[in-house]
Motif scaffolding. Structure first.
Motif, PDB file in Angstrom:
ATOM      1  N   MET A   1       0.838  -1.184   0.000  1.00  0.00           N
ATOM      2  CA  MET A   1       0.000   0.000   0.000  1.00  0.00           C
ATOM      3  C   MET A   1       0.878   1.241   0.000  1.00  0.00           C
ATOM      4  N   ALA A   2       0.474   2.204  -0.775  1.00  0.00           N
ATOM      5  CA  ALA A   2       1.255   3.434  -0.893  1.00  0.00           C
ATOM      6  C   ALA A   2       1.262   4.184   0.436  1.00  0.00           C
ATOM      7  N   ASN A   3       2.328   4.874   0.677  1.00  0.00           N
ATOM      8  CA  ASN A   3       2.456   5.679   1.871  1.00  0.00           C
ATOM      9  C   ASN A   3       1.488   6.855   1.787  1.00  0.00           C
ATOM     10  N   VAL A   4       0.613   6.982   2.750  1.00  0.00           N
ATOM     11  CA  VAL A   4      -0.401   8.043   2.756  1.00  0.00           C
ATOM     12  C   VAL A   4       0.261   9.418   2.751  1.00  0.00           C
ATOM     13  N   ILE A   5       1.377   9.541   3.426  1.00  0.00           N
ATOM     14  CA  ILE A   5       2.090  10.824   3.458  1.00  0.00           C
ATOM     15  C   ILE A   5       2.564  11.205   2.067  1.00  0.00           C
ATOM     16  N   ASP A   6       3.082  10.241   1.295  1.00  0.00           N
ATOM     17  CA  ASP A   6       3.516  10.518  -0.076  1.00  0.00           C
ATOM     18  C   ASP A   6       2.342  10.952  -0.945  1.00  0.00           C
ATOM     19  N   LEU A   8      -0.439  12.488   0.124  1.00  0.00           N
ATOM     20  CA  LEU A   8      -0.826  13.837   0.548  1.00  0.00           C
ATOM     21  C   LEU A   8       0.197  14.894   0.141  1.00  0.00           C
ATOM     22  N   LYS A   9       1.471  14.504   0.076  1.00  0.00           N
ATOM     23  CA  LYS A   9       2.522  15.437  -0.345  1.00  0.00           C
ATOM     24  C   LYS A   9       2.659  15.495  -1.859  1.00  0.00           C
ATOM     25  N   CYS A  10       1.867  14.657  -2.576  1.00  0.00           N
ATOM     26  CA  CYS A  10       1.881  14.602  -4.043  1.00  0.00           C
ATOM     27  C   CYS A  10       3.261  14.229  -4.575  1.00  0.00           C
ATOM     28  N   LYS A  11       3.816  13.188  -4.011  1.00  0.00           N
ATOM     29  CA  LYS A  11       5.106  12.662  -4.468  1.00  0.00           C
ATOM     30  C   LYS A  11       4.898  11.723  -5.652  1.00  0.00           C
ATOM     31  N   CYS A  12       5.930  11.524  -6.421  1.00  0.00           N
ATOM     32  CA  CYS A  12       5.890  10.618  -7.572  1.00  0.00           C
ATOM     33  C   CYS A  12       5.553   9.205  -7.105  1.00  0.00           C
ATOM     34  N   PRO A  13       4.595   8.527  -7.749  1.00  0.00           N
ATOM     35  CA  PRO A  13       4.258   7.166  -7.340  1.00  0.00           C
ATOM     36  C   PRO A  13       5.326   6.142  -7.711  1.00  0.00           C
ATOM     37  N   ASN A  14       6.246   6.511  -8.587  1.00  0.00           N
ATOM     38  CA  ASN A  14       7.284   5.588  -9.021  1.00  0.00           C
ATOM     39  C   ASN A  14       8.480   5.607  -8.066  1.00  0.00           C
ATOM     40  N   CYS A  15       9.084   6.760  -7.880  1.00  0.00           N
ATOM     41  CA  CYS A  15      10.280   6.854  -7.032  1.00  0.00           C
ATOM     42  C   CYS A  15       9.965   7.347  -5.619  1.00  0.00           C
ATOM     43  N   PHE A 102      -7.618  19.814  -5.485  1.00  0.00           N
ATOM     44  CA  PHE A 102      -7.170  19.588  -6.865  1.00  0.00           C
ATOM     45  C   PHE A 102      -5.910  18.731  -6.871  1.00  0.00           C
ATOM     46  N   ARG A 103      -4.936  19.136  -6.062  1.00  0.00           N
ATOM     47  CA  ARG A 103      -3.655  18.430  -6.031  1.00  0.00           C
ATOM     48  C   ARG A 103      -3.797  17.024  -5.457  1.00  0.00           C
ATOM     49  N   VAL A 104      -4.473  16.904  -4.328  1.00  0.00           N
ATOM     50  CA  VAL A 104      -4.574  15.606  -3.660  1.00  0.00           C
ATOM     51  C   VAL A 104      -5.442  14.637  -4.460  1.00  0.00           C
ATOM     52  N   SER A 105      -6.488  15.133  -5.110  1.00  0.00           N
ATOM     53  CA  SER A 105      -7.327  14.223  -5.894  1.00  0.00           C
ATOM     54  C   SER A 105      -6.550  13.641  -7.070  1.00  0.00           C
ATOM     55  N   ARG A 106      -5.702  14.430  -7.694  1.00  0.00           N
ATOM     56  CA  ARG A 106      -4.856  13.898  -8.773  1.00  0.00           C
ATOM     57  C   ARG A 106      -3.837  12.901  -8.233  1.00  0.00           C
ATOM     58  N   SER A 107      -3.296  13.201  -7.069  1.00  0.00           N
ATOM     59  CA  SER A 107      -2.337  12.293  -6.453  1.00  0.00           C
ATOM     60  C   SER A 107      -3.008  10.971  -6.089  1.00  0.00           C
ATOM     61  N   ILE A 108      -4.169  11.022  -5.475  1.00  0.00           N
ATOM     62  CA  ILE A 108      -4.899   9.801  -5.126  1.00  0.00           C
ATOM     63  C   ILE A 108      -5.217   9.012  -6.391  1.00  0.00           C
ATOM     64  N   TRP A 109      -5.646   9.715  -7.433  1.00  0.00           N
ATOM     65  CA  TRP A 109      -6.026   9.046  -8.683  1.00  0.00           C
ATOM     66  C   TRP A 109      -4.849   8.281  -9.296  1.00  0.00           C
ATOM     67  N   ILE A 110      -3.700   8.918  -9.377  1.00  0.00           N
ATOM     68  CA  ILE A 110      -2.557   8.241  -9.995  1.00  0.00           C
ATOM     69  C   ILE A 110      -2.055   7.103  -9.104  1.00  0.00           C
ATOM     70  N   TYR A 111      -2.121   7.270  -7.781  1.00  0.00           N
ATOM     71  CA  TYR A 111      -1.701   6.200  -6.882  1.00  0.00           C
ATOM     72  C   TYR A 111      -2.655   5.008  -6.941  1.00  0.00           C
ATOM     73  N   MET A 112      -3.912   5.244  -7.290  1.00  0.00           N
ATOM     74  CA  MET A 112      -4.864   4.138  -7.424  1.00  0.00           C
ATOM     75  C   MET A 112      -4.465   3.226  -8.577  1.00  0.00           C
TER      76      MET A 112
END
Length: 124
Positions: A1-6, A8-15, A102-112
Motif C-alpha cells: 500500500m502506498a504511503n499516505v504521506i507521499d 498527501l505530499k503529491c510525491k511521484c508514485p514511481n520513485c 485539486f492536487r490531492v485528488s490527482r495524487s490519489i487518482w494516480i496512486y490508485m
C-alpha cells in the motif's frame, strides 16, 4: 500500500521522491496548481494517456463532500451554530481547500492506478 504521506505530499508514485506539482497554487491569489508532465527525479510520465486525470474529478467530489459533511457536523451538531452561519462556513471551507483538493485528488487518482509497490509485484 502506498504511503499516505507521499499521496498527501503529491510525491511521484514511481520513485516516491520527485514532486508531481511544481506550483502548489493559491486560491486567494487566483493561481491554479501546475503539474509536472514527468517526475523531476526518475522521469516517470504522470499523464499516461490524454484525459487520464478526468477521473480525479470524482475523487475531488468525494473529498469536498467529506469536508462539507465534517464541517456541518462540527459547526451545527457539535458547536450549535445557526444554519446560515454553517452554510457560509461550508462554502468557505470548499473554496479555501479547492487547490488542496485539486492536487490531492490527482495524487490519489494516480496512486490508485500506479504505485511503486504495484510495480514491484508485477516484475517479480
Amino acid at each position: 500500500m502506498a504511503n499516505v504521506i507521499d499521496v498527501l505530499k503529491c510525491k511521484c508514485p514511481n520513485c516516491e521522491d520527485g514532486e508531481m506539482f511544481y506550483k502548489s497554487g493559491n486560491f486567494l491569489l487566483l493561481k491554479a496548481p501546475k503539474m509536472n508532465s514527468v517526475c523531476t527525479k526518475c522521469r516517470f510520465k504522470f499523464e499516461k494517456e490524454p484525459g487520464f486525470f478526468f477521473g480525479s474529478m470524482f475523487v475531488s467530489y468525494a473529498l469536498v463532500a467529506a469536508e462539507m459533511i465534517a464541517s456541518i457536523v462540527l459547526f451545527k451538531v457539535i458547536l450549535g451554530f445557526s444554519y446560515i452561519n454553517v452554510v457560509f462556513i461550508v462554502l468557505a471551507v470548499a473554496v479555501l481547500l479547492s487547490t488542496f483538493n485539486f492536487r490531492v485528488s490527482r495524487s490519489i487518482w494516480i496512486y490508485m492506478f500506479y504505485s511503486n509497490e504495484s510495480k514491484k509485484h508485477t516484475h517479480t
